[in-house]
Scaffold this active site. Structure first.
Site, PDB file in Angstrom:
ATOM      1  N   ASP A 366       0.889  -1.141   0.000  1.00 35.22           N
ATOM      2  CA  ASP A 366       0.000   0.000   0.000  1.00 35.22           C
ATOM      3  C   ASP A 366       0.944   1.212   0.000  1.00 35.22           C
ATOM      4  O   ASP A 366       2.086   1.106   0.417  1.00 35.22           O
ATOM      5  CB  ASP A 366      -0.826  -0.062   1.291  1.00 35.22           C
ATOM      6  N   ASP A 559      -1.349  -0.462   6.076  1.00 33.76           N
ATOM      7  CA  ASP A 559      -1.447   0.177   7.386  1.00 33.76           C
ATOM      8  C   ASP A 559      -2.856   0.592   7.755  1.00 33.76           C
ATOM      9  O   ASP A 559      -3.189   0.708   8.920  1.00 33.76           O
ATOM     10  CB  ASP A 559      -0.574   1.430   7.404  1.00 33.76           C
ATOM     11  N   ASP A 563      -7.142  -1.306   4.424  1.00 29.79           N
ATOM     12  CA  ASP A 563      -6.249  -2.370   3.990  1.00 29.79           C
ATOM     13  C   ASP A 563      -6.592  -3.713   4.626  1.00 29.79           C
ATOM     14  O   ASP A 563      -6.098  -4.750   4.186  1.00 29.79           O
ATOM     15  CB  ASP A 563      -4.794  -2.032   4.347  1.00 29.79           C
TER      16      ASP A 563
END
Ligand code: ADP
Ligand code: MG
Length: 666
Positions: A366, A559, A563
């Protein structure tokens, strides 16, 4: 000749045991009471056996027929001294109908050897006692080693705070951290652990975060900084306003993870315990067959049955077959691996994840908060009919209840206290932005997707960076250009992955293409997919998973709350522990305590090392075992060799397993 070897061996064992006993008295040895007691027993039994060995046979002969019984009695005493607990456990096993375990093997083998010596009138009882003795030495060694690596993990447990200081009427009261409610101001004196997560309300100091992150550099904190529980306050007095309950604090979370880690078994561990369950009974029946069949066949063909020889071989076979090394060293290796990782600031939630991690070939990231710091600076405000200040105020207020890094940054950019009563009807669109009523006026803040969704015309911006489009009162109100900084270690982290054997790096982000491509290029990431909604991230990962061929595994590193679904979907989910949202930490299989992306490569290397050790031990233990079994069945190995091979393999395997703890230089 053999007598001499035996005497020397026993002498060495007695000396070694005595040395260990002395060492056990120093607090550094960390020996438990029980371990000390067993050690004492080992030394006593060895000394007695040595004495019996050295006494001249004429001494007993002088006693006449009684001499036989006295000698037998003394040996029996020694045997019981060293083996009584094993015999009891074996008996208990039979009573509970769980017959086939190591204790059973040892009990049958030694009682058999004793009986054989008695009936054959050889008077050689040493062997039975020695088998028990060495078995106990092995057991002791193993319990000490397990204790050592467990302690390494419990050093992490050591972060558990015993109390929190609460100020009441000018006095400090020590209370149970469980009883402290959110928003209480607690006092952390120098040298004390921070018991609960919070924000520094007063004072400044440096914190030792080593127990959490493996990082030895102290972290400076001042008023307004967030601090997490488990750190140790090194200098100044800190007053901390708690932001979480104890049960929700970092410490409790970590302890939960560590405590549950050993319950998630890897495939190799599963294999071993299944193996042992089938293996032991098979070996027992094989031994029975070895004792009965050849003599019976001999009888049938009219030859001498040689019962004694075949029973002895069967007993030797039993001793050899004891699967200790395997059964013990595999879980211990994983345990040590998890311990080593946690010392490096990487929490692995179970040995199965360590196993998967070692096969990682693709790492998907990410962007925001994972590769970048997630702390945005406002660069410019474009096309706004409002004053910059006013636009920022609307943005900050609308974002006041979001936990997205962008919203926190906008609130910081505005810089004033937020009066939440001015904000109502907040709606957050994951991966797009937020809408809310500010003073009754509809405000929207987010990306192009949000504007399209609301049907508002927007100006495309050509600046690099992340763009927050604003709509106030249903009309476009310009956009705020913000930019994030990549983490200083990110580039190195990506490079280290290739070094750790990862083939492919991918970045997924909800941010716009321009910002995403710039980050990916500067970091050397191979593939980028941008402007994805959370559901789109899951789809992309599933696509990548489908494409995966062979045994390569896919890891996702993230994080945010958004996610969490992807973390669960990937073969292995890695979350940022310090910045990361609770949902992400919960959903992940591996947590990086200090958000340092370099730890991903480190974690993979640790897992590789651990798995290599596991396989070494499996091959080594099974190899030696098979060799000894063949030798034993052929009558080429006696019980001495058997117990030596077994304890030797076990000690080596355990020592090898302990290596998994040492991961500093990976
Ligand atoms: P990433 O995948 O980089 O972690 P997200 O999926 O969280 O990013 O968000 C993607 C995009 O959605 C952001 O770049 C931003 O443009 C927009 N966005 C998400 N949440 C917010 C918010 N609270 N306020 C404004 N914009 C947001
Ligand atoms: Mg993110």
């Amino acid at each position: 000749m053999q007598e001499l070897v035996v005497t020397i061996l026993l002498g060495l064992l007695a000396l070694g045991g005595l040395g260990m006993l002395l060492w056990g008295r120093s607090p550094k040895s960390n020996m438990t009471k029980r371990q000390k007691k067993t050690l004492l027993r080992i030394v006593e039994a060895t000394a007695l056996l040595l004495l019996l060995q050295l006494l001249p046979p004429s001494l007993f002969e002088a006693l006449g027929p009684a001499g036989f019984w006295v000698r037998l009695g003394l040996y029996l005493l020694d045997y019981l001294l060293i083996g009584y607990d094993i015999l009891l456990k074996a008996a208990k096993g039979i009573k509970n109908r769980q017959v086939f375990d190591e204790c059973f093997l040892m009990a049958v083998a030694t009682v058999g050897a004793f009986a054989l010596a008695l009936f054959a009138r050889t008077g050689d009882y040493t062997e039975a006692i020695a088998v028990m003795l060495f078995y106990q030495v092995g057991e002791w060694f193993q319990s000490y080693a397990v204790g050592k690596s467990r302690r390494n993990i419990t050093e992490l447990m050591d972060i558990r705070p015993d109390y929190a200081n609460v100020e009441q009427d000018g006095q400090l009261l020590q209370v149970d951290p469980d009883e402290v409610s959110i928003g209480t101001v607690i006092v952390v004196r120098p040298g004390e652990k921070v018991p609960i997560d919070g924000v520094v309300a007063e004072g400044s100091s440096s914190l030792d975060t080593a127990a959490l992150t493996g990082e030895s550099l102290p972290r400076e904190v001042k008023e307004g900084d967030e601090i997490v529980s488990g750190c140790v306050n090194l200098q100044g007095l800190l007053k901390v306003r708690t932001t979480k309950e104890f049960g929700e604090s970092t410490v409790s979370k970590i302890l939960d993870l560590v405590e549950n880690a050993s319950s998630r078994k890897s495939k190799s561990e599963d294999f071993i315990s299944k193996f042992a369950r089938i293996y032991t009974p098979v070996v027992c029946f094989a031994a029975l067959a070895l004792a009965l069949l050849p003599p019976l066949v001999s009888l049938l063909v009219g030859a001498a049955p040689q019962w004694g020889q075949w029973v002895y071989r069967a007993l030797t076979f039993l001793v050899i077959s004891c699967p200790c090394a395997l059964v013990i060293s595999i879980p211990l290796s994983f345990f040590a691996g998890i311990g080593g990782a946690s010392n490096a600031g990487v929490l692995v939630k179970g040995s199965n994840y360590l196993e998967t991690l070692s096969q990682t070939k693709t790492v998907v990231f990410d962007k925001t908060g994972t590769l970048t710091q997630g702390v945005f600076e406002v660069n410019a405000v474009h096309h706004s009919p409002l004053r910059e200040e006013q636009l920022l105020e609307y943005a900050a207020l609308a974002e006041s209840s979001s936990s997205h890094p962008i919203s926190k940054s906008l609130q910081r950019a505005w810089g004033k206290d937020i009066d939440r009563s001015r904000v109502t009807d907040v709606q957050e669109y994951s991966g797009s932005g937020v809408t809310a009523l500010v003073d009754g006026v509809p405000v929207a803040a987010g990306n192009q997707k949000l504007m399209e969704r609301l049907g508002i015309d927007y100006h495309n911006c050509h600046c690099p960076g992340t763009i927050i489009h604003m709509a106030v009162g249903g009309a476009y109100a310009g956009h705020i250009v913000i930019s994030d900084v990549v983490k200083p270690q990110a580039k190195e982290a990506i490079a280290a992955l290739a070094d750790a054997g990862v083939w492919e790096t991918v970045m997924l982000t909800g941010d716009r293409k321009k910002a995403a491509d710039a980050v990916a290029q500067s970091l050397g990431i191979q593939q980028v997919y941008s402007e994805l909604l959370p559901a789109g991230k899951v789809e992309k990962v599933e696509e990548l998973l489908r494409r995966e061929t062979g045994k390569g595994k896919l890891a996702f590193v993230g994080d945010g709350i958004n996610d969490a679904p992807v973390l669960g979907r990937a073969d292995i989910g890695i979350a940022m522990g310090a910045m990361g949202s609770d949902a992400a930490i919960e959903a992940a299989d591996v947590v990086l305590m200090d958000d340092d992306p370099r730890k991903i490569a480190k974690a993979i290397k640790i897992s590789r090392k651990c798995l290599a050790i596991v396989y070494q031990n499996i091959v080594f233990a099974i190899g030696v075992k098979v060799l000894c079994l063949v030798l034993g069945a052929l009558g080429l190995a006696n019980m001495w060799l058997a117990i030596f091979a077994d304890v030797g393999v076990m000690v080596l395997a355990v020592l090898n397993a302990i290596r998994a703890l040492f991961v500093k230089n990976l």
